[in-house]
Design a protein around this motif. Structure first.
Motif, PDB file in Angstrom:
ATOM      1  N   ALA A   5       0.829  -1.207   0.000  1.00  0.00           N
ATOM      2  CA  ALA A   5       0.000   0.000   0.000  1.00  0.00           C
ATOM      3  C   ALA A   5       0.860   1.253   0.000  1.00  0.00           C
ATOM      4  CB  ALA A   5      -0.927  -0.008   1.219  1.00  0.00           C
ATOM      5  N   GLY A   6       1.928   1.241   0.796  1.00  0.00           N
ATOM      6  CA  GLY A   6       2.803   2.406   0.857  1.00  0.00           C
ATOM      7  C   GLY A   6       3.532   2.664  -0.444  1.00  0.00           C
ATOM      8  N   LEU A   7       4.040   1.610  -1.068  1.00  0.00           N
ATOM      9  CA  LEU A   7       4.749   1.765  -2.337  1.00  0.00           C
ATOM     10  C   LEU A   7       3.798   2.235  -3.430  1.00  0.00           C
ATOM     11  CD1 LEU A   7       7.005  -1.434  -2.266  1.00  0.00           C
ATOM     12  CD2 LEU A   7       7.711   0.923  -1.824  1.00  0.00           C
ATOM     13  N   THR A   8       2.578   1.721  -3.406  1.00  0.00           N
ATOM     14  CA  THR A   8       1.588   2.132  -4.403  1.00  0.00           C
ATOM     15  C   THR A   8       1.241   3.606  -4.242  1.00  0.00           C
ATOM     16  OG1 THR A   8       0.663  -0.111  -4.470  1.00  0.00           O
ATOM     17  CG2 THR A   8      -0.711   1.671  -5.322  1.00  0.00           C
ATOM     18  N   ALA A   9       1.012   4.042  -2.990  1.00  0.00           N
ATOM     19  CA  ALA A   9       0.658   5.436  -2.734  1.00  0.00           C
ATOM     20  C   ALA A   9       1.791   6.382  -3.127  1.00  0.00           C
ATOM     21  CB  ALA A   9       0.316   5.622  -1.254  1.00  0.00           C
ATOM     22  N   SER A  10       3.018   5.895  -3.119  1.00  0.00           N
ATOM     23  CA  SER A  10       4.161   6.741  -3.458  1.00  0.00           C
ATOM     24  C   SER A  10       4.279   7.021  -4.950  1.00  0.00           C
ATOM     25  CB  SER A  10       5.460   6.087  -2.968  1.00  0.00           C
ATOM     26  OG  SER A  10       5.822   5.002  -3.812  1.00  0.00           O
ATOM     27  N   GLY A  11       3.508   6.305  -5.761  1.00  0.00           N
ATOM     28  CA  GLY A  11       3.602   6.469  -7.212  1.00  0.00           C
ATOM     29  C   GLY A  11       4.654   5.579  -7.847  1.00  0.00           C
ATOM     30  N   LEU A  12       5.267   4.720  -7.047  1.00  0.00           N
ATOM     31  CA  LEU A  12       6.343   3.870  -7.556  1.00  0.00           C
ATOM     32  C   LEU A  12       5.859   2.892  -8.620  1.00  0.00           C
ATOM     33  CD1 LEU A  12       9.403   3.450  -6.888  1.00  0.00           C
ATOM     34  CD2 LEU A  12       8.683   1.504  -5.496  1.00  0.00           C
ATOM     35  N   PHE A  13       4.566   2.544  -8.575  1.00  0.00           N
ATOM     36  CA  PHE A  13       4.019   1.594  -9.532  1.00  0.00           C
ATOM     37  C   PHE A  13       3.122   2.265 -10.574  1.00  0.00           C
ATOM     38  CE2 PHE A  13       4.155  -1.389  -5.657  1.00  0.00           C
ATOM     39  CZ  PHE A  13       5.480  -1.734  -5.909  1.00  0.00           C
ATOM     40  N   LEU A  14       3.250   3.576 -10.724  1.00  0.00           N
ATOM     41  CA  LEU A  14       2.422   4.294 -11.676  1.00  0.00           C
ATOM     42  C   LEU A  14       2.608   3.717 -13.078  1.00  0.00           C
ATOM     43  CD1 LEU A  14       0.491   6.728 -11.994  1.00  0.00           C
ATOM     44  CD2 LEU A  14       2.495   8.113 -12.555  1.00  0.00           C
ATOM     45  N   GLY A  15       1.514   3.272 -13.694  1.00  0.00           N
ATOM     46  CA  GLY A  15       1.566   2.700 -15.032  1.00  0.00           C
ATOM     47  C   GLY A  15       1.590   1.188 -15.048  1.00  0.00           C
ATOM     48  N   GLN A  16       1.692   0.551 -13.865  1.00  0.00           N
ATOM     49  CA  GLN A  16       1.722  -0.900 -13.839  1.00  0.00           C
ATOM     50  C   GLN A  16       0.340  -1.492 -14.149  1.00  0.00           C
ATOM     51  OE1 GLN A  16       3.415  -3.432 -13.985  1.00  0.00           O
ATOM     52  NE2 GLN A  16       5.508  -2.948 -13.333  1.00  0.00           N
ATOM     53  N   SER A  17       0.338  -2.757 -14.532  1.00  0.00           N
ATOM     54  CA  SER A  17      -0.884  -3.444 -14.958  1.00  0.00           C
ATOM     55  C   SER A  17      -1.686  -3.959 -13.762  1.00  0.00           C
ATOM     56  CB  SER A  17      -0.516  -4.635 -15.849  1.00  0.00           C
ATOM     57  OG  SER A  17       0.211  -5.601 -15.097  1.00  0.00           O
ATOM     58  N   LYS A  18      -2.957  -4.256 -14.013  1.00  0.00           N
ATOM     59  CA  LYS A  18      -3.804  -4.856 -12.985  1.00  0.00           C
ATOM     60  C   LYS A  18      -3.234  -6.205 -12.551  1.00  0.00           C
ATOM     61  CE  LYS A  18      -8.151  -2.686 -14.455  1.00  0.00           C
ATOM     62  NZ  LYS A  18      -9.537  -2.936 -14.970  1.00  0.00           N
ATOM     63  N   GLU A  19      -2.643  -6.928 -13.504  1.00  0.00           N
ATOM     64  CA  GLU A  19      -2.054  -8.229 -13.177  1.00  0.00           C
ATOM     65  C   GLU A  19      -0.900  -8.086 -12.193  1.00  0.00           C
ATOM     66  OE1 GLU A  19      -4.360  -8.434 -16.799  1.00  0.00           O
ATOM     67  OE2 GLU A  19      -2.645  -7.175 -16.281  1.00  0.00           O
ATOM     68  N   PHE A  20      -0.120  -7.024 -12.352  1.00  0.00           N
ATOM     69  CA  PHE A  20       0.977  -6.781 -11.424  1.00  0.00           C
ATOM     70  C   PHE A  20       0.446  -6.560 -10.012  1.00  0.00           C
ATOM     71  CE2 PHE A  20       3.478  -3.691  -9.023  1.00  0.00           C
ATOM     72  CZ  PHE A  20       4.717  -4.317  -8.981  1.00  0.00           C
ATOM     73  N   PHE A  21      -0.554  -5.687  -9.877  1.00  0.00           N
ATOM     74  CA  PHE A  21      -1.104  -5.400  -8.553  1.00  0.00           C
ATOM     75  C   PHE A  21      -1.741  -6.651  -7.943  1.00  0.00           C
ATOM     76  CE2 PHE A  21      -1.021  -1.048 -10.310  1.00  0.00           C
ATOM     77  CZ  PHE A  21      -0.315  -0.418  -9.302  1.00  0.00           C
ATOM     78  N   SER A  22      -2.467  -7.431  -8.770  1.00  0.00           N
ATOM     79  CA  SER A  22      -3.070  -8.662  -8.268  1.00  0.00           C
ATOM     80  C   SER A  22      -1.995  -9.616  -7.751  1.00  0.00           C
ATOM     81  CB  SER A  22      -3.884  -9.349  -9.372  1.00  0.00           C
ATOM     82  OG  SER A  22      -4.981  -8.562  -9.773  1.00  0.00           O
ATOM     83  N   THR A  23      -0.897  -9.701  -8.466  1.00  0.00           N
ATOM     84  CA  THR A  23       0.181 -10.619  -8.092  1.00  0.00           C
ATOM     85  C   THR A  23       0.824 -10.222  -6.773  1.00  0.00           C
ATOM     86  OG1 THR A  23       0.655 -11.178 -10.399  1.00  0.00           O
ATOM     87  CG2 THR A  23       2.422 -11.543  -8.797  1.00  0.00           C
ATOM     88  N   VAL A  24       1.256  -8.957  -6.659  1.00  0.00           N
ATOM     89  CA  VAL A  24       1.964  -8.552  -5.441  1.00  0.00           C
ATOM     90  C   VAL A  24       1.025  -8.510  -4.239  1.00  0.00           C
ATOM     91  CG1 VAL A  24       3.781  -7.323  -6.681  1.00  0.00           C
ATOM     92  CG2 VAL A  24       1.727  -6.085  -5.975  1.00  0.00           C
ATOM     93  N   GLN A  25      -0.248  -8.163  -4.459  1.00  0.00           N
ATOM     94  CA  GLN A  25      -1.191  -8.150  -3.352  1.00  0.00           C
ATOM     95  C   GLN A  25      -1.482  -9.558  -2.846  1.00  0.00           C
ATOM     96  OE1 GLN A  25      -4.412  -5.866  -5.010  1.00  0.00           O
ATOM     97  NE2 GLN A  25      -3.377  -3.909  -4.669  1.00  0.00           N
ATOM     98  N   ALA A  26      -1.565 -10.516  -3.773  1.00  0.00           N
ATOM     99  CA  ALA A  26      -1.782 -11.903  -3.362  1.00  0.00           C
ATOM    100  C   ALA A  26      -0.583 -12.439  -2.587  1.00  0.00           C
ATOM    101  CB  ALA A  26      -2.059 -12.775  -4.586  1.00  0.00           C
ATOM    102  N   LEU A  27       0.616 -12.132  -3.066  1.00  0.00           N
ATOM    103  CA  LEU A  27       1.823 -12.541  -2.354  1.00  0.00           C
ATOM    104  C   LEU A  27       1.859 -11.921  -0.958  1.00  0.00           C
ATOM    105  CD1 LEU A  27       4.412 -12.159  -5.250  1.00  0.00           C
ATOM    106  CD2 LEU A  27       3.784 -14.307  -4.149  1.00  0.00           C
ATOM    107  N   ALA A  28       1.478 -10.644  -0.870  1.00  0.00           N
ATOM    108  CA  ALA A  28       1.495  -9.937   0.413  1.00  0.00           C
ATOM    109  C   ALA A  28       0.474 -10.535   1.374  1.00  0.00           C
ATOM    110  CB  ALA A  28       1.224  -8.454   0.199  1.00  0.00           C
ATOM    111  N   ALA A  29      -0.725 -10.825   0.880  1.00  0.00           N
ATOM    112  CA  ALA A  29      -1.759 -11.379   1.743  1.00  0.00           C
ATOM    113  C   ALA A  29      -1.337 -12.727   2.322  1.00  0.00           C
ATOM    114  CB  ALA A  29      -3.068 -11.536   0.959  1.00  0.00           C
ATOM    115  N   GLU A  30      -0.693 -13.555   1.513  1.00  0.00           N
ATOM    116  CA  GLU A  30      -0.244 -14.859   2.004  1.00  0.00           C
ATOM    117  C   GLU A  30       0.877 -14.705   3.026  1.00  0.00           C
ATOM    118  OE1 GLU A  30       0.593 -17.575  -1.138  1.00  0.00           O
ATOM    119  OE2 GLU A  30      -1.452 -17.535  -1.904  1.00  0.00           O
ATOM    120  N   ALA A  31       1.773 -13.744   2.809  1.00  0.00           N
ATOM    121  CA  ALA A  31       2.838 -13.520   3.786  1.00  0.00           C
ATOM    122  C   ALA A  31       2.286 -13.032   5.107  1.00  0.00           C
ATOM    123  CB  ALA A  31       3.850 -12.510   3.224  1.00  0.00           C
ATOM    124  N   ASP A  32       1.353 -12.100   5.055  1.00  0.00           N
ATOM    125  CA  ASP A  32       0.762 -11.583   6.290  1.00  0.00           C
ATOM    126  C   ASP A  32      -0.045 -12.657   7.041  1.00  0.00           C
ATOM    127  OD1 ASP A  32       1.812  -9.051   6.209  1.00  0.00           O
ATOM    128  OD2 ASP A  32       0.029  -8.101   5.352  1.00  0.00           O
TER     129      ASP A  32
END
Length: 371
Positions: free
Chosen positions: A338-365
């Protein structure tokens, strides 16, 4: 949680991802030995197996390190020292204006940037190789290297995972570590400087022009360095609390300690951008003031680089100097994304990218320490 999401290009397995794949592009000039030889050496089984939670933690940390490596490679291409000798060793070597501006913050700045980059590449390569040694699939984010980076002289013409050209830099960390309060006890902190939609690297050769302009870009980078590395310090601390395997804990503490070492350097580095002789500097509405100007604010003191003691574990215990935050809601995997996304670091990335990293994050948490 669904096992996969569909893409217009190809399906993405969010749990396993594609096997193999180390840092592309930037690795051609930085850390190529680490990336080209590490995996075969570690691919043989080290014995034992990991539980689901430890695999999830390591998989997310590998993804985070690939993301970090990608942004640091961009910094190193334009601001690092590469394989060149330091200027004081080779006085005939010239620096570009960005390297010079970074050197205004610390004469060793370009070397630190290159060293930080090599460290992050090594982290990503090691964690991926360790996963393979335990029979787990490594992480590969290469299909998401689609973003356009800088076209300035020195930058490679390759796809990027991250965008350093439109950053909203969270500078609250500068205040947090000078405060006796802790975000894990719901403390909040103002921004030290409001840096919104700004480049942290020269976008084109035109950005090398103008002393104040290139210094503001370098100062933006300095505060971003601190933001990234404090995030990594907190993330590894948060993940370490969930680890079951003693060997995996050794990895999270070992690499997490290196992230803390990075953070400490960038605290000092950023502080040099808000005091004389660099500050004050203004460019296009962004000002880096001299924080020593009267009246001094102890929460903005540039020369204070060690964490101030704060509340920890329980508020009735004595205050102690620690890395903070480390609670999941503030420092866990989902909070990091969430912090990296809010910073604009992923500006222009695909929905697939966000789905992937969010799924990885949810499993880690979701990982739970098992004894």
């Amino acid at each position: 949680m669904e096992e996969s999401t569909k893409s217009t290009k190809r399906p993405v397995n969010r749990r396993s991802l594609i096997k193999g794949g180390l840092l592309a592009g930037g690795a051609a000039t930085l850390g190529v030995g680490l990336l080209g030889k590490t995996t075969p050496a570690f691919a043989q089984s080290t014995g034992g197996s990991l539980n689901k939670g430890d695999i999830a933690i390591l998989r997310f940390l590998a993804a985070a390190e690939f993301i970090e490596s990608d942004l640091w490679v961009q910094y190193a291409e334009l601001g690092g020292i590469g394989d060149q000798l330091p200027v004081e060793v080779n006085p005939n070597q010239s620096m570009n204006a960005y390297q010079s501006a970074l050197s205004n913050l610390d004469s060793d700045g370009p070397q630190y940037i290159t060293s930080n980059t090599i460290d992050e590449i090594s982290h990503a390569a090691f964690i991926n190789a360790y996963l393979e040694s335990k029979g787990a699939d490594p992480i590969n984010l290469d299909q998401f290297r689609t973003l356009q980076g800088s076209t300035a002289t020195g930058a490679q013409n390759i796809g990027r995972l991250t965008n350093l050209l439109h950053l909203n830099v969270d500078t609250s960390w500068f205040v947090r570590y000078r405060s006796a309060t802790n975000p894990d006890f719901n403390a909040t902190f103002p921004q030290a400087i409001n840096i919104t939609n700004r480049p942290a690297i020269p976008a084109t050769d035109a950005d090398f022009e103008g002393a104040s302009h290139i210094q503001a870009i370098a100062n933006t980078a300095a505060f971003h360095f601190g933001s990234i590395e404090q995030g990594g310090s907190s993330l590894y601390a948060a993940m370490s609390k969930k680890v079951s395997s003693a060997e995996v804990l050794e990895i999270t503490l070992g690499i997490g300690g290196d992230e803390i070492a990075h953070f400490l350097e960038w605290v000092d580095f950023a502080g040099n951008g808000v005091q004389a002789p660099v500050a004050p500097v203004t460019d296009k509405g962004l000002t880096f003031p001299n924080f020593f100007t009267n009246p001094p604010n102890p929460l903005l003191q540039p020369s204070l680089i060690f964490p101030v003691p704060c509340s920890f574990i329980h508020q009735d215990l004595p205050k102690v100097s620690v890395i903070r935050p480390i609670a999941d809601r503030n420092a866990g995997a989902m909070a990091a994304v969430a912090g990296l996304t809010a910073s604009g670091l992923f500006l222009g990335q695909s929905k697939e990218f966000f789905s992937t990293v969010q799924a990885l994050a949810a499993e880690a948490d979701a990982a739970i320490r098992q004894v």
